[in-house]
Write an enzyme that holds these catalytic residues in place. Sequence first.
Site, PDB file in Angstrom:
ATOM      1  N   HIS A  65     -15.354  -0.013   2.973  1.00 19.10           N
ATOM      2  CA  HIS A  65     -15.161   1.287   3.611  1.00 19.10           C
ATOM      3  C   HIS A  65     -16.338   2.221   3.386  1.00 19.10           C
ATOM      4  CE1 HIS A  65     -10.893  -0.026   3.334  1.00 19.10           C
ATOM      5  NE2 HIS A  65     -10.783   0.644   4.491  1.00 19.10           N
ATOM      6  N   SER A 118       0.801  -1.234   0.000  1.00 16.77           N
ATOM      7  CA  SER A 118       0.000   0.000   0.000  1.00 16.77           C
ATOM      8  C   SER A 118       0.825   1.271   0.000  1.00 16.77           C
ATOM      9  CB  SER A 118      -0.941   0.012   1.195  1.00 16.77           C
ATOM     10  OG  SER A 118      -1.828  -1.078   1.081  1.00 16.77           O
ATOM     11  N   CYS A 125      -7.794   2.224   1.488  1.00 19.14           N
ATOM     12  CA  CYS A 125      -8.870   1.527   0.792  1.00 19.14           C
ATOM     13  C   CYS A 125      -8.395   1.063  -0.582  1.00 19.14           C
ATOM     14  CB  CYS A 125     -10.080   2.456   0.640  1.00 19.14           C
ATOM     15  SG  CYS A 125     -11.369   1.733  -0.402  1.00 19.14           S
TER      16      CYS A 125
END
Lengths: 621, 370
Positions: free
Chosen positions: A371, A328, A384
């Site tokens: 989310h 991420s 997300c």
Amino acid sequence: MSRFLTSIHKMDEAELNTLKRRIDIATAVAIFFIAILIVRLWYLQIHRGDDYAQLSENNRVRAQDLNAPRGNILDRQGRIIITNRPCFNIVWVREDAPNPDVVLKKLSRILHEDISVLLKRIRSYADHPRYMPFRLQEDIDWRTLVYIENHRLDLPGVRIEVLPTRDYLHGDLASHLIGYLGEINEKEMKKHADGDYDLGDQIGKMGIEKIYEKYLHGEKGRKYLEVDVHGLEQKQIKVRKPLPGDDLQLTIDIDLQETAEKAMADKAGAVIAMDVKTGKLLAMASTPAMHLEEFIGGISTVAWKGMLNNPLHPLIDKTIQGQYPPGSTYKIVTALAALSEGATTPETIVYCPGYYSFGNRKYGCWKKTGHGPVNLRRALKESCDVYFYQMGQKLGVDTLARYAHSLGLGSKTGLEMENEKSGLTPTEAWKRKRYNESWQDGETLSVAIGQGFNLTTPLQVCRMTAATVNGGILFQPQIVESITDPDGKKIKQFEPIIEGHALGTQEDLDIIREALTAVVNEPHGTGQASRLKEISVGGKTGTAQVIHLSKYRDAKPEEIPYKYRDHAWFTCFAPSENPEIAVTVLIEHGGHGGSAAGPVAKQILQRYFAKKTAVAQKLQP
Amino acid sequence: MLRFDRRLVLNFDWVLLLILVLIGIMGLTNLYSASHSGRMLGTPVYMKQLYFFIIGFGLILAIVSVDYKVLLSWNYSLYVIACLLLLFSLLFGKSVANTQRWINFGFFYLQPSEPAKLTLVITLASYYYRKDTGKGFSLKELTVPMLLTALPFLLILKQPDLGTALMLLFIFVSMTLFVKLRWQTLAILSGTCLSAIPIGWKFFLKPYQRQRIETFMNPEGDPLNTGYHIMQSKIAVGSGLKFGKGFMHGTQGQLDFLPERHTDFAFSVWAEEWGFVGSLILLGCYFFMILWGLNIAVSSRDKFGVLLAFGIVSLIFWQAFINLAMVMGLLPVVGMPLPLFSYGGSSLMTTMIGIGILMNIRMRRYMASS
């Protein structure tokens, strides 16, 4: 008496003359032979005298090299990390040992070494001249040294040689960065043909020791001794002192390096701390460390194999040689590309139901419950996946690659270290070339969240973080601050080197920076483990999948075999308003980035700011 | 017989004494330097050599007071004693480096091969004096002197001491050539000798002796072992240059590079420390001594004196020449001291006795017919 006298034959004149003639011949013969001697004497002493005078000097004078102490390695504050100490070696001179068996038996008892080992060593030098000393054992301890010195007379053939050797004041601190020394090999001899190296000399084999060999090495001195036929020293004729090597000041801070290595003590991974405004590295740690002491005097095969076969790979410098999917942390790239390319705005809302359907496949968000509606800020804060799947789809892999490149991914950072890996930033062209297959759009989604073909080194991620928050400047990372010669004169100062600029405007970068600050400081942020009281920290967590196995999908990290566990990333900067330092932590198979890597980064930041406060207090009493 | 004759004092050979003293002083000075760095125990060698010199002067005084012609009646007894001593040393002698050369007399180790040289000179002089008919010797007449030479030669070769054994041959050849030979005898003898060389090489030389000669031919081939002596000696001599490195400052000698530096290689030490000039002075002394000795032979009124003086001079000359040629790398290394200069009691005594006999002949040059 008279009987003799009368019996004496009296010579007549003729006979006397014959004898006289013969005496004359004898005289001529004597003159001839003595003339030969005089001519020979003249030939030796006058005609070829200078040659023999030279030979007699060569006999008498023995030159001895004096090894120069290597330059010290200092930290950014000038504190010594590595210096030199005397190393005592046992040297064997065959010529001086009339009874080698007896002496070697004693020696093997003193050294606790089997006699066969010593004999093997001696045999390997069988073709050396008998007067030439060679090393039997290196770096003996103090007690052995004292014992041998006290029993010198019982040990003919044994001598002690003193050489300067590395003294690792801080143990294995920054071991990969600093590297180690070893005996010079033929290849290195050729390479340094212009230097004053001899066989048996030490030379930098890795890291700083190797790269800055030219500076650290110094210049050998020479001692001229008068020796007798046994090579015994009679007196010193003249000495040229050795010139120590230049001191190398690193950009590394011992305290931060120590904190990093301590925090990573039982983990395999990498930590990098970078001065955001210069690209200079404040800490650069790869764990487990190499044991530098074991390299002194040549590492044993057992120790070397142990390091080689260690599943945690201590020999690999994970900061620049470890290549991991960025996970991420790559969302910084995707976010910047999306903003700059107009694929999104800060206000754009994407709905995350916990997955994203693309083609005939569902791409899951890490949060299976979803989310809900997220904008860019929340997407970064809560990491997300769905938001970035969509951005990736809109941008395409080549656009992502352009932004990744502008942030320094996919190519070597240019750090002056050997064997740096370039990582991998995939493009359509790359795949066609590599696999001869066309790019699948689904693969773009994986790339957008830092998975798929993506590979980065921790140093690349750290530099990307720094470039994101320093106005987009991509510095070439540096580890050496300056070089000082033995007289204390600074001969080289390393200035920051700008390598490029991130694509995207300052505005876009500010938006991302602000969102990354929320990651650490706001509820639901994934990086809250790194929050500091006084200082505002910004950062991004990452969890890089090692393997995609459905049977481990719902398993807790502890239940997954170590080698299949995810790598944990955390990359951060502080203070978030005006960042000075960027810290990147990667823990191999560490699980979730926020919980595993975050606390390590926090300790380093704490230490950094604690030091800064202390300095500030000192300045303002 | 012991009646004091004033003429003896008047005729004393002061010149020969002077040269003897000169060489002696140089030799002792050199020994002092050569033994300086040595780690030897007991009396230093130069002191021992000095004692031998003093004893030697005593012997000279004793010798000159008796007419040398007594040797004519003593010579066979002397010969037998010398050969018995050689035999004794072979059977019961002290062994040094695998050679049997020494007999222990308690205060003194005698090397019987040294007096054997002089004894051979006396024996041959007596024999040739008695048998010379003036017509030249035939091969048959030479059988006895050849046998007289062969016995001590073989005994010494057995020790083994090639250098000294060869010395006996040199004496025999020199003295035999000096008395008249028939041409055919000479031709046969020289032919036999030449053909004997390869046989001797193959069967009589010990391996180490052969190796020494081979090394001599190619000293650089094996510089650290057998060629070492020759190489180091040449370096020592050569590095002396014009004026030498100075007394006690020869590095080759002081630092032990020169082997045997107070015995066979004493001259190398001298040449290194005193240079070309010093070496010429020493060589000049020997040269003068040889010429003076030959002059003694010439001036002797009786044939025994001539033969004896010539034999003694050739003994000193050949030893000096072989030693000097050896240390300067012109001849292979064989054990051969430089007379009066190298350390060694047996050699020094023998040489001084020889010089005593020379003086004796010189002093009685006008008295032969009285």
